[in-house]
Design a protein around this motif. Sequence first.
Motif, PDB file in Angstrom:
ATOM      1  N   THR A   7      12.075  -2.977   5.072  1.00 22.07           N
ATOM      2  CA  THR A   7      12.398  -2.506   6.418  1.00 22.07           C
ATOM      3  C   THR A   7      13.698  -3.169   6.864  1.00 22.07           C
ATOM      4  N   ASP A   8      14.209  -2.729   8.018  1.00 21.36           N
ATOM      5  CA  ASP A   8      15.337  -3.452   8.605  1.00 21.36           C
ATOM      6  C   ASP A   8      14.779  -4.621   9.420  1.00 21.36           C
ATOM      7  N   THR A   9      15.614  -5.313  10.166  1.00 20.31           N
ATOM      8  CA  THR A   9      15.165  -6.497  10.903  1.00 20.31           C
ATOM      9  C   THR A   9      14.674  -6.178  12.309  1.00 20.31           C
ATOM     10  N   THR A  10      14.649  -4.903  12.689  1.00 21.79           N
ATOM     11  CA  THR A  10      14.141  -4.517  13.992  1.00 21.79           C
ATOM     12  C   THR A  10      12.635  -4.738  14.015  1.00 21.79           C
ATOM     13  N   GLY A  11      12.121  -5.399  15.034  1.00 24.87           N
ATOM     14  CA  GLY A  11      10.692  -5.677  15.129  1.00 24.87           C
ATOM     15  C   GLY A  11      10.373  -7.078  14.652  1.00 24.87           C
ATOM     16  N   THR A  12       9.103  -7.421  14.738  1.00 26.28           N
ATOM     17  CA  THR A  12       8.673  -8.758  14.326  1.00 26.28           C
ATOM     18  C   THR A  12       8.531  -8.819  12.802  1.00 26.28           C
ATOM     19  N   ALA A  13       8.579 -10.007  12.277  1.00 34.29           N
ATOM     20  CA  ALA A  13       8.432 -10.183  10.834  1.00 34.29           C
ATOM     21  C   ALA A  13       7.075  -9.644  10.367  1.00 34.29           C
ATOM     22  N   GLU A  14       6.035  -9.895  11.150  1.00 35.58           N
ATOM     23  CA  GLU A  14       4.697  -9.429  10.770  1.00 35.58           C
ATOM     24  C   GLU A  14       4.610  -7.902  10.771  1.00 35.58           C
ATOM     25  N   SER A  15       5.125  -7.259  11.823  1.00 36.22           N
ATOM     26  CA  SER A  15       5.054  -5.792  11.866  1.00 36.22           C
ATOM     27  C   SER A  15       5.919  -5.165  10.775  1.00 36.22           C
ATOM     28  N   ASN A  16       7.059  -5.779  10.456  1.00 38.77           N
ATOM     29  CA  ASN A  16       7.898  -5.250   9.382  1.00 38.77           C
ATOM     30  C   ASN A  16       7.218  -5.377   8.027  1.00 38.77           C
ATOM     31  N   LEU A  17       6.502  -6.446   7.819  1.00 36.45           N
ATOM     32  CA  LEU A  17       5.791  -6.624   6.558  1.00 36.45           C
ATOM     33  C   LEU A  17       4.716  -5.545   6.401  1.00 36.45           C
ATOM     34  N   ILE A  18       3.971  -5.295   7.458  1.00 35.73           N
ATOM     35  CA  ILE A  18       2.936  -4.251   7.426  1.00 35.73           C
ATOM     36  C   ILE A  18       3.574  -2.886   7.202  1.00 35.73           C
ATOM     37  N   LEU A  19       4.642  -2.607   7.919  1.00 38.64           N
ATOM     38  CA  LEU A  19       5.339  -1.321   7.787  1.00 38.64           C
ATOM     39  C   LEU A  19       5.874  -1.117   6.377  1.00 38.64           C
ATOM     40  N   SER A  20       6.377  -2.155   5.764  1.00 43.01           N
ATOM     41  CA  SER A  20       6.989  -2.018   4.435  1.00 43.01           C
ATOM     42  C   SER A  20       5.965  -1.761   3.339  1.00 43.01           C
ATOM     43  N   ARG A  21       4.709  -2.031   3.605  1.00 40.00           N
ATOM     44  CA  ARG A  21       3.677  -1.779   2.596  1.00 40.00           C
ATOM     45  C   ARG A  21       3.400  -0.295   2.433  1.00 40.00           C
ATOM     46  N   GLY A  22       3.618   0.493   3.463  1.00 38.68           N
ATOM     47  CA  GLY A  22       3.355   1.936   3.398  1.00 38.68           C
ATOM     48  C   GLY A  22       4.172   2.662   2.339  1.00 38.68           C
ATOM     49  N   PRO A  23       5.491   2.569   2.381  1.00 37.27           N
ATOM     50  CA  PRO A  23       6.297   3.289   1.388  1.00 37.27           C
ATOM     51  C   PRO A  23       6.043   2.828  -0.040  1.00 37.27           C
ATOM     52  N   SER A  24       5.824   1.552  -0.242  1.00 33.27           N
ATOM     53  CA  SER A  24       5.611   1.081  -1.607  1.00 33.27           C
ATOM     54  C   SER A  24       4.301   1.625  -2.168  1.00 33.27           C
ATOM     55  N   CYS A  25       3.273   1.683  -1.349  1.00 30.90           N
ATOM     56  CA  CYS A  25       1.992   2.204  -1.830  1.00 30.90           C
ATOM     57  C   CYS A  25       2.075   3.706  -2.071  1.00 30.90           C
ATOM     58  N   GLY A  26       2.810   4.409  -1.266  1.00 36.94           N
ATOM     59  CA  GLY A  26       3.012   5.839  -1.496  1.00 36.94           C
ATOM     60  C   GLY A  26       3.781   6.101  -2.779  1.00 36.94           C
ATOM     61  N   GLY A  27       4.681   5.204  -3.119  1.00 32.12           N
ATOM     62  CA  GLY A  27       5.457   5.350  -4.348  1.00 32.12           C
ATOM     63  C   GLY A  27       4.591   5.264  -5.583  1.00 32.12           C
ATOM     64  N   ASP A  28       3.631   4.349  -5.580  1.00 27.55           N
ATOM     65  CA  ASP A  28       2.786   4.265  -6.766  1.00 27.55           C
ATOM     66  C   ASP A  28       1.846   5.456  -6.859  1.00 27.55           C
ATOM     67  N   ASP A  29       1.386   5.994  -5.731  1.00 26.50           N
ATOM     68  CA  ASP A  29       0.570   7.210  -5.759  1.00 26.50           C
ATOM     69  C   ASP A  29       1.351   8.362  -6.386  1.00 26.50           C
ATOM     70  N   PHE A  30       2.605   8.495  -6.007  1.00 22.97           N
ATOM     71  CA  PHE A  30       3.445   9.560  -6.557  1.00 22.97           C
ATOM     72  C   PHE A  30       3.590   9.416  -8.069  1.00 22.97           C
ATOM     73  N   LEU A  31       3.882   8.202  -8.531  1.00 25.59           N
ATOM     74  CA  LEU A  31       4.083   7.999  -9.964  1.00 25.59           C
ATOM     75  C   LEU A  31       2.800   8.250 -10.759  1.00 25.59           C
TER      76      LEU A  31
END
Length: 64
Positions: A7-31
């Motif tokens: 993610t970018d640095t907008t938002g809290t470190a905790e919310s960015n960490l949670i947000l960044s897990r979404g795209p990575s998990c979707g990527g493995d589903d696709f593969l």
Amino acid sequence: MRIEGHTDTTGTAESNLILSRGPSCGGDDFLVSHGVTADRLSAKGLGARRPKVAETTADNRAEG
């Protein structure tokens, strides 16, 4: 293969960490749906750590 979500640095470190897990998990589903076996993959959300470029402008934030 390791899939990383960022993610970018907008938002809290905790919310960015949670947000960044979404795209990575979707990527493995696709593969997996395209024939890569799940045991060959790992997914990790990194939040705003390790940006690709310095986030000094809105364009850089979009790139990072």
